[in-house]
Write a protein that holds these residues in place. Structure first.
Motif, PDB file in Angstrom:
ATOM      1  N   GLN A 336     -77.996   6.053  76.405  1.00 26.01           N
ATOM      2  CA  GLN A 336     -78.367   7.150  77.291  1.00 26.01           C
ATOM      3  C   GLN A 336     -77.609   8.421  76.927  1.00 26.01           C
ATOM      4  OE1 GLN A 336     -77.516   6.504  81.453  1.00 26.01           O
ATOM      5  NE2 GLN A 336     -78.910   8.109  82.102  1.00 26.01           N
ATOM      6  N   MET A 337     -76.327   8.281  76.586  1.00 25.73           N
ATOM      7  CA  MET A 337     -75.521   9.431  76.197  1.00 25.73           C
ATOM      8  C   MET A 337     -76.077  10.099  74.944  1.00 25.73           C
ATOM      9  SD  MET A 337     -72.892  10.160  73.782  1.00 25.73           S
ATOM     10  CE  MET A 337     -72.126   8.567  73.468  1.00 25.73           C
ATOM     11  N   LEU A 338     -76.424   9.295  73.933  1.00 25.53           N
ATOM     12  CA  LEU A 338     -76.966   9.851  72.692  1.00 25.53           C
ATOM     13  C   LEU A 338     -78.340  10.491  72.919  1.00 25.53           C
ATOM     14  CD1 LEU A 338     -75.964   6.963  70.260  1.00 25.53           C
ATOM     15  CD2 LEU A 338     -74.970   9.257  70.328  1.00 25.53           C
ATOM     16  N   GLU A 339     -79.155   9.866  73.747  1.00 25.34           N
ATOM     17  CA  GLU A 339     -80.468  10.442  74.047  1.00 25.34           C
ATOM     18  C   GLU A 339     -80.324  11.774  74.761  1.00 25.34           C
ATOM     19  OE1 GLU A 339     -82.483   7.427  76.262  1.00 25.34           O
ATOM     20  OE2 GLU A 339     -83.301   6.447  74.469  1.00 25.34           O
ATOM     21  N   ASN A 340     -79.356  11.875  75.664  1.00 26.05           N
ATOM     22  CA  ASN A 340     -79.162  13.131  76.392  1.00 26.05           C
ATOM     23  C   ASN A 340     -78.680  14.238  75.462  1.00 26.05           C
ATOM     24  OD1 ASN A 340     -79.913  11.948  78.804  1.00 26.05           O
ATOM     25  ND2 ASN A 340     -77.826  11.525  79.466  1.00 26.05           N
ATOM     26  N   VAL A 341     -77.729  13.922  74.590  1.00 20.67           N
ATOM     27  CA  VAL A 341     -77.161  14.930  73.701  1.00 20.67           C
ATOM     28  C   VAL A 341     -78.174  15.395  72.660  1.00 20.67           C
ATOM     29  CG1 VAL A 341     -75.400  15.366  71.942  1.00 20.67           C
ATOM     30  CG2 VAL A 341     -74.802  14.127  74.039  1.00 20.67           C
ATOM     31  N   MET A 380     -66.480  14.995  79.997  1.00 17.38           N
ATOM     32  CA  MET A 380     -67.520  15.366  79.033  1.00 17.38           C
ATOM     33  C   MET A 380     -67.282  14.610  77.735  1.00 17.38           C
ATOM     34  SD  MET A 380     -68.557  19.116  77.509  1.00 17.38           S
ATOM     35  CE  MET A 380     -69.214  19.643  79.088  1.00 17.38           C
ATOM     36  N   GLU A 381     -68.336  13.971  77.212  1.00 12.61           N
ATOM     37  CA  GLU A 381     -68.234  13.291  75.934  1.00 12.61           C
ATOM     38  C   GLU A 381     -68.123  14.336  74.828  1.00 12.61           C
ATOM     39  OE1 GLU A 381     -70.896  13.141  77.889  1.00 12.61           O
ATOM     40  OE2 GLU A 381     -71.045  11.134  78.754  1.00 12.61           O
ATOM     41  N   SER A 382     -67.186  14.142  73.880  1.00 10.86           N
ATOM     42  CA  SER A 382     -66.984  15.146  72.837  1.00 10.86           C
ATOM     43  C   SER A 382     -67.195  14.622  71.424  1.00 10.86           C
ATOM     44  CB  SER A 382     -65.580  15.745  72.945  1.00 10.86           C
ATOM     45  OG  SER A 382     -64.591  14.725  72.788  1.00 10.86           O
ATOM     46  N   GLU A 383     -66.796  13.360  71.156  1.00 12.16           N
ATOM     47  CA  GLU A 383     -66.930  12.818  69.807  1.00 12.16           C
ATOM     48  C   GLU A 383     -67.340  11.353  69.880  1.00 12.16           C
ATOM     49  OE1 GLU A 383     -63.871  14.393  66.758  1.00 12.16           O
ATOM     50  OE2 GLU A 383     -62.804  14.356  68.680  1.00 12.16           O
ATOM     51  N   VAL A 384     -67.900  10.878  68.781  1.00  5.51           N
ATOM     52  CA  VAL A 384     -68.344   9.489  68.727  1.00  5.51           C
ATOM     53  C   VAL A 384     -68.087   8.936  67.326  1.00  5.51           C
ATOM     54  CG1 VAL A 384     -70.695  10.140  68.063  1.00  5.51           C
ATOM     55  CG2 VAL A 384     -70.311   7.959  69.208  1.00  5.51           C
ATOM     56  N   GLY A 388     -65.419   3.290  63.676  1.00  5.65           N
ATOM     57  CA  GLY A 388     -64.009   3.310  64.028  1.00  5.65           C
ATOM     58  C   GLY A 388     -63.156   4.170  63.107  1.00  5.65           C
ATOM     59  N   GLN A 389     -63.774   4.791  62.096  1.00 11.34           N
ATOM     60  CA  GLN A 389     -63.035   5.606  61.141  1.00 11.34           C
ATOM     61  C   GLN A 389     -63.495   7.061  61.164  1.00 11.34           C
ATOM     62  OE1 GLN A 389     -60.477   4.288  59.392  1.00 11.34           O
ATOM     63  NE2 GLN A 389     -60.854   2.328  60.420  1.00 11.34           N
ATOM     64  N   SER A 390     -64.798   7.258  60.982  1.00 18.65           N
ATOM     65  CA  SER A 390     -65.358   8.614  60.904  1.00 18.65           C
ATOM     66  C   SER A 390     -65.826   9.064  62.284  1.00 18.65           C
ATOM     67  CB  SER A 390     -66.538   8.652  59.922  1.00 18.65           C
ATOM     68  OG  SER A 390     -66.127   8.227  58.638  1.00 18.65           O
ATOM     69  N   TRP A 391     -65.286  10.185  62.750  1.00 20.38           N
ATOM     70  CA  TRP A 391     -65.668  10.718  64.067  1.00 20.38           C
ATOM     71  C   TRP A 391     -66.681  11.834  63.900  1.00 20.38           C
ATOM     72  CZ3 TRP A 391     -64.342   8.860  68.802  1.00 20.38           C
ATOM     73  CH2 TRP A 391     -63.341   7.880  68.842  1.00 20.38           C
ATOM     74  N   ARG A 392     -67.683  11.831  64.780  1.00 19.30           N
ATOM     75  CA  ARG A 392     -68.742  12.846  64.764  1.00 19.30           C
ATOM     76  C   ARG A 392     -68.632  13.713  66.018  1.00 19.30           C
ATOM     77  NH1 ARG A 392     -70.438  11.976  59.551  1.00 19.30           N
ATOM     78  NH2 ARG A 392     -70.957   9.788  59.222  1.00 19.30           N
ATOM     79  N   ASP A 393     -68.594  15.029  65.825  1.00 21.54           N
ATOM     80  CA  ASP A 393     -68.602  15.954  66.957  1.00 21.54           C
ATOM     81  C   ASP A 393     -70.005  15.956  67.576  1.00 21.54           C
ATOM     82  OD1 ASP A 393     -68.640  18.119  68.694  1.00 21.54           O
ATOM     83  OD2 ASP A 393     -67.357  19.359  67.433  1.00 21.54           O
ATOM     84  N   LEU A 394     -70.086  15.585  68.854  1.00 17.56           N
ATOM     85  CA  LEU A 394     -71.395  15.474  69.496  1.00 17.56           C
ATOM     86  C   LEU A 394     -72.105  16.823  69.641  1.00 17.56           C
ATOM     87  CD1 LEU A 394     -70.555  12.870  72.276  1.00 17.56           C
ATOM     88  CD2 LEU A 394     -72.172  12.561  70.400  1.00 17.56           C
TER      89      LEU A 394
END
Length: 413
Positions: A336-341, A380-384, A388-394
């Protein structure tokens, strides 16, 4: 006559679809006559649900009519006094849906046409029907209403929607209203700001006579959705009633922009910081701390950032909210979080699973730690990260490559 027949065969003539329906106090609609086409019936039902009050709004309208017509003994002082007045639970509605053609004043606009109400009757027992007569002297009726102190009571605000409308036609609403109200709110914004270029500019000049001759490229207002007041009065600030809520423009919220960047308040002519209402601008000035929530249930932060007395509450609420530690719940929340963003950048076929992140980084306002409200209302969600290694800025412009399989064509940079 031949031309009219030809236009009708070509689908250029208006087509009228009469209907009759029963409506109960909670808004449940039952057709006794309606078009065979399910889509047309759905159009009529949607129009009636928005145009005819139900629930508390119907109670308020009916009781107000009782007062206006002198059918109330004694004085109504409190909400309890008003609630003691009986309300007819049944309504009978007649009208027609016209596809094509031009609507008249008072018609309900729908896609491809309009709905016109011919009559609305009410009944206490579903057998004997009546209609409130027109008041012979509206001034007498209003004076009668205002003798009751309860006429000054107001309804509680249940939601606030910031609506930005651009002259080019785009309308942005935050937060997004329920689907059944979306088109209606957009229509109200057009009505409030001006439906034509001429109305748009005239309203602007009335509200900002010293702003110059330029026409705004955008306007903004905050609509408060409120529970209906116990009684409806001429002094109500409600701009419209949609089903069971009133729509009230928030005082001092109206603003305009000449360039789409800088916003100016209609109330005082001052520039609104960051292009946001003051209360929203303050939200982005809050001091926050990063907290990482892992799929396996771990919740971590810098130990110097958050006082120990808040640790248990923070871990418990974030696990409950995100489903961390429970694979199915975590997968649902992250989806749901990814769909919203990435709502405009993804095309997800039915039944398609999304990659499940191994962790999500949240920004938690420090003030929220001592606030009794749930933390889920503030973070607020900021990164995903999916590995477990590479972080993506949402909120980076680039869509994470892990979502490439469901990216909108041309949407992956």
């Amino acid at each position: 006559m031949g031309e009219a027949k030809r236009r009708k065969q070509l689908g250029l003539m208006p087509t009228v679809h009469p209907f009759e329906a029963q409506l109960d106090a909670d808004g449940t609609l039952t057709f006794t006559q309606a078009p065979d086409d399910a889509a047309l019936r759905g159009t009529i039902e949607q129009a009636l649900r928005l145009a005819l009050p139900y629930g508390a709004a119907w109670d308020s309208q009916f009781r107000t009519q009782l007062v206006l017509h002198g059918r109330v003994d004694g004085t109504l002082t409190t909400a309890e006094d008003v609630a003691a007045l009986p309300v007819a639970p049944h309504r009978h509605v007649t009208g027609e849906l016209t596809t094509g053609g031009q609507p008249h004043e008072g018609d309900i606009r729908v896609d491809g046409g309009h709905v016109r109400l011919r009559g609305v009757q009410h009944s206490f027992d579903g057998q004997r029907w009546e209609t409130f007569p027109a008041n012979a002297d509206p001034n007498v009726a209003v004076r009668r209403l205002l003798t009751h102190p309860a006429a000054r009571l107001t309804g509680e605000t249940v939601a606030s929607l910031t609506v930005e409308q651009y002259r080019e036609g785009r309308t942005d609403i935050d937060p997004e209203p329920p689907a059944e109200l979306l088109e209606a709110i957009e229509e109200l914004a057009r009505e409030y700001h001006g439906e034509t270029d001429t109305e748009w500019l005239e309203i602007h000049r009335e509200l900002a006579p010293d702003a110059g001759e330029d026409s705004p490229v955008a306007k903004r207002v905050v609509f408060d959705l409120t529970q209906p007041a116990p009684l409806q009065t001429p002094f109500s600030r409600a701009f419209a009633v949609l089903g069971n809520v009133e729509v009230v423009p928030q005082e001092g919220s109206a603003a305009y922009s000449l360039d789409g960047e800088e916003w100016v308040s209609y109330a005082d002519g001052q520039t609104v910081g960051d292009g946001l209402p003051a209360e929203l601008a303050q939200l982005f000035d809050l001091e926050t701390v990063p907290v990482t929530v892992y799929a396996d249930g771990r919740v971590e932060w810098d130990e110097n950032e958050i006082p120990d007395e808040h640790a248990d509450r923070l871990r418990t609420e974030l696990r409950d909210t995100t489903g961390a530690g429970t694979p199915d719940d975590w997968a649902r929340w992250t989806r749901q979080m990814l769909e919203n963003v990435y709502a405009e950048e993804l095309v997800i076929p039915d039944g398609t699973e999304l990659p499940v992140p191994t962790a999500v980084r949240l920004d938690i306002p420090l003030d929220a730690l001592t606030d009794p409200d749930p933390l889920a209302q503030t973070f607020m969600e900021s990164e995903v990260t999916f590995d477990g290694q590479s972080w993506r800025d949402l909120y980076d412009e680039e869509l994470p490559e892990e979502l490439s399989a469901v990216a909108h064509p041309g949407g992956l940079n």
